[in-house]
Design an enzyme around this catalytic site. Structure first.
Site, PDB file in Angstrom:
ATOM      1  N   LYS A  84      -7.723  -1.030  -9.583  1.00  0.00           N
ATOM      2  CA  LYS A  84      -8.336  -1.764  -8.463  1.00  0.00           C
ATOM      3  C   LYS A  84      -9.597  -1.043  -7.999  1.00  0.00           C
ATOM      4  CE  LYS A  84      -7.203  -3.525  -3.814  1.00  0.00           C
ATOM      5  NZ  LYS A  84      -7.918  -2.773  -2.805  1.00  0.00           N
ATOM      6  N   THR A  99      -5.749   2.357  -6.942  1.00  0.00           N
ATOM      7  CA  THR A  99      -7.025   2.095  -6.275  1.00  0.00           C
ATOM      8  C   THR A  99      -8.004   3.225  -6.587  1.00  0.00           C
ATOM      9  OG1 THR A  99      -5.964   0.806  -4.544  1.00  0.00           O
ATOM     10  CG2 THR A  99      -8.110   1.745  -4.008  1.00  0.00           C
ATOM     11  N   TYR A 155      -2.561   5.236  -3.944  1.00  0.00           N
ATOM     12  CA  TYR A 155      -3.715   6.102  -3.684  1.00  0.00           C
ATOM     13  C   TYR A 155      -3.391   7.429  -4.332  1.00  0.00           C
ATOM     14  CZ  TYR A 155      -6.214   3.300  -0.157  1.00  0.00           C
ATOM     15  OH  TYR A 155      -6.942   2.344   0.495  1.00  0.00           O
ATOM     16  N   HIS A 179     -12.882  -3.389  -2.051  1.00  0.00           N
ATOM     17  CA  HIS A 179     -12.056  -2.975  -0.915  1.00  0.00           C
ATOM     18  C   HIS A 179     -12.405  -3.793   0.339  1.00  0.00           C
ATOM     19  CE1 HIS A 179      -9.436   0.781  -0.518  1.00  0.00           C
ATOM     20  NE2 HIS A 179      -9.283   0.216   0.665  1.00  0.00           N
ATOM     21  N   SER A 199       0.813  -1.214   0.000  1.00  0.00           N
ATOM     22  CA  SER A 199       0.000   0.000   0.000  1.00  0.00           C
ATOM     23  C   SER A 199       0.851   1.270   0.000  1.00  0.00           C
ATOM     24  CB  SER A 199      -0.886  -0.021   1.249  1.00  0.00           C
ATOM     25  OG  SER A 199      -1.543   1.207   1.423  1.00  0.00           O
TER      26      SER A 199
END
Ligand SMILES: Cc1cc2nc3c(=O)[nH]c(=O)nc-3n(C[C@H](O)[C@H](O)[C@H](O)COP(=O)(O)O)c2cc1C
Length: 364
Positions: free
Chosen positions: A234, A162, A136, A258, A112
């Protein structure tokens, strides 16, 4: 449940209960919680119960091969570790430990943007990978681009963007448990790296979000222009978005909600997968995450068109119980379970896991 030794747990079915006793309550709320009333989180699991397996017998299953290739990377398993934030808060081994365990098993791991360890530390912990970097989108494109460039330099092999988090979902369980995802929580890759914004703010009649929420499909092209790495999108749940993603240059689509942590009421990922795989599975790689717990779940998702599946919470349970050793043990148990299930289903290789293996349950 008997207490295991270092990193160990007797079976996959013991893991969640063991983990719940190893972490503080607010961390448990962070791991387990979904959005709102957690309908989507529950549906992700229930969707697997709507399918049954039709095993074949006498197929010479004396050698069963779990290996596959994901966007060019050789992987020992058709499952991978889904990107998850703040692993260092679950166990001091953190992302570096997960990277070591995954690399040791030859399993792909995605990391992440909100990792406790930096991109460079993760790469140094397991130089051989295989690993993907999850992005992100940041309020300034320059910061997103710099994360992507660092991941490329650190030999991550794909960028997973994402898209289901222009704002965090309504995380009731986290709120009640006292776990806040906000900029006060340190991120290993830099102080300017931010989590998605927490809540829309009412300003002059409309609810406003940060500038990253203004992104449109051009951002996929913009990202593709700053990296040679393939881009995976994603958080896609519709055929329309999957098509737009491919048109914008994505090489992979990760069908995901998620883990039910964003839009409560969103479709279960296993329900969203078949039409997306049917429309695009021959052009690009389609993956699924959400609710994968046992080998039979992996079989069902692959039979319905996923090239591979991501695993979320069970990895955190294993990390909580035994750190990097626990994650390694988990990957080994799940791999053996999958090899067993494939033998019992009469499938020698991942490519033999076909649509004929599953049938919709007639009565539910
Ligand atoms: C504690 C936790 C943290 C997560 N953090 C991220 C994240 O930082 N970025 C991301 O794209 N997805 C994140 N996810 C979602 C996972 O990548 C994945 O979609 C989901 O966990 C799959 O569902 P499962 O937990 O049922 O396997 C997170 C999930 C959990 C449980």
């Amino acid at each position: 449940v008997s207490e295991p030794g270092e990193g160990g747990f007797p079976t996959l079915s013991d893991l969640e209960a063991l983990a719940s006793r190893r972490v503080l309550d607010h961390i448990w709320a962070y791991i387990e919680g979904g959005a709102g009333d957690e309908r989507t989180m529950r549906e992700n699991l229930r969707a697997f119960e709507r399918w049954v397996l039709l095993p074949r017998v006498l197929e010479d299953v004396s050698a069963v091969d779990l290996r596959t290739t994901l966007l060019g990377a050789q992987c020992a398993t058709p499952f991978f570790i889904a990107p998850m934030a703040y692993l260092g808060e679950i166990h001091p081994d953190g992302e570096s430990g997960v990277a070591r365990a995954a690399s040791g098993a030859g399993t792909l791991a995605a990391f992440s943007t909100l990792s406790t360890h930096s991109i460079e530390q993760i790469a140094a912990a397991a130089p051989d990978g295989p690993r993907w970097f999850q992005l992100y989108l940041q309020p300034e494109f320059r910061v997103s681009a710099s994360l992507v460039e660092r991941a490329e330099r650190s030999r991550f092999s794909a960028i997973v963007v994402t898209l289901d988090a222009p704002v965090l979902g309504v995380r009731d369980r986290q709120t009640k448990g006292g776990f806040a995802i906000d900029s006060s929580r340190p991120v290993g890759s830099g102080e300017d790296v931010l989590p998605p914004s927490r809540v829309p703010v009412l300003q002059g009649g409309t609810y406003r979000l940060r500038s990253d929420a203004a992104s449109n499909w051009n951002v996929v092209r913009d990202l593709a222009s700053v990296t040679r790495l393939p881009i995976v999108l994603k958080g896609v749940l519709t055929v329309e978005d999957a098509r737009r993603g491919v048109a914008a240059g994505a090489k992979g689509i990760l069908v995901s909600n998620h883990g039910g942590r964003q839009l409560d009421g969103a479709i279960a990922t296993l329900e969203a997968l078949p039409p997306i795989a049917a429309a695009l599975g021959s052009e690009i790689e389609v993956y699924l995450d959400g609710g994968i717990r046992r080998a039979d779940d992996v079989l069902i998702a692959l039979a319905l068109g996923a090239k591979a599946v991501g695993i979320g919470r069970p990895i955190l349970w294993a990390l909580a119980v035994g750190g990097a050793t626990g994650v390694g043990h988990y990957l080994s148990l799940l791999s053996t379970e999958l090899a067993t299930a494939m033998a019992l289903a009469g499938r020698r290789s991942v490519s033999e896991i076909d649509r004929a293996l599953v049938e919709r349950r007639s009565v539910h």
